[in-house]
Design an enzyme around this catalytic site. Structure first.
Site, PDB file in Angstrom:
ATOM      1  N   HIS A 160      25.097  10.254  -9.726  1.00  0.00           N
ATOM      2  CA  HIS A 160      26.249  10.231 -10.627  1.00  0.00           C
ATOM      3  C   HIS A 160      27.418   9.492  -9.986  1.00  0.00           C
ATOM      4  CE1 HIS A 160      28.390  13.271  -8.231  1.00  0.00           C
ATOM      5  NE2 HIS A 160      27.238  13.927  -8.161  1.00  0.00           N
ATOM      6  N   CYS A 176      23.744  16.156  -4.609  1.00  0.00           N
ATOM      7  CA  CYS A 176      23.563  14.967  -5.444  1.00  0.00           C
ATOM      8  C   CYS A 176      23.860  13.688  -4.655  1.00  0.00           C
ATOM      9  CB  CYS A 176      24.481  15.033  -6.660  1.00  0.00           C
ATOM     10  SG  CYS A 176      24.046  16.350  -7.817  1.00  0.00           S
TER      11      CYS A 176
END
Length: 200
Positions: A160, A176
């Site tokens: 992301h 992440c």
């Protein structure tokens, strides 16, 4: 016997000064590129691993093919590599990686969902570690997932964007892989549901 003239002294001194200054100048230039100056970013073995260790890679050692495209995340060099299915496009992006080894997951996964306007909820383990965090943040400049998100087949794992650009090139995430917003927007357009992903 060497006769030390004023000219020789000045020349020798200038050469020595430039030699001594070179590592500092290189470090300053490197820090300007990586945005990293903290000593905590240097592991115990003394080898600094951040986006300054960028290097192009070939997909063949990592994937059998590039069907649906391929994404390789190199956690040591903090870089994300992307190859299009027909191999006509290759991209190399600086990334943020998990803060600690226990938050890190390695192996093969794939893109399962493309989210053009991500909202964020902390995972149960994040909330346990940080009970003061909000339960939900909608799309916008305060969203930790930035402007785009690629969901992976592993629960809670994403590639992301981030509005906090200081995180790129560092161990700074809760698991992440983070990219600059302009880079995740570009990758988002190229990646597909089904794109292969390998974290090493």
């Amino acid at each position: 016997m060497t006769i030390l003239t004023r000219r020789r002294l000045l020349t020798t001194g200038a050469a020595a000064a430039s030699t001594l200054a070179a590592p500092a100048l290189a470090q300053t230039a490197n820090n300007a590129f990586t945005g990293t100056t903290e000593m905590e970013d240097r592991p115990k073995d003394g080898v600094r691993r951040n986006i300054s260790s960028f290097r192009a890679l070939d997909w063949r050692p990592y994937f059998d093919n590039t069907r649906n495209g391929a994404i390789l995340v190199d956690l040591d060099s903090r870089a994300l590599h992307y190859w299009s299915e027909d191999q006509s496009i290759y991209k190399l992006y600086p990334s943020s990686v998990p803060l600690t080894e226990d938050l890190t997951r390695r192996g093969r996964t794939r893109v399962t969902l493309k989210d053009p306007s991500p909202s964020w909820r902390p995972t149960p383990s994040m909330k346990e570690r940080n009970p003061e965090w909000p339960d939900f943040i909608g799309p916008g400049p305060d969203n930790p997932l930035g402007t785009r998100s690629l969901h992976l087949s592993w629960t809670y794992y994403r590639i992301h964007g981030t509005h906090d650009t200081r995180k790129i090139g560092r161990r700074s995430s809760n698991g992440c892989i983070g990219l600059y917003n302009q880079h995740i927007e570009e990758l988002y357009e190229m990646a597909k549901v089904g794109t292969q992903v390998l974290l090493i």
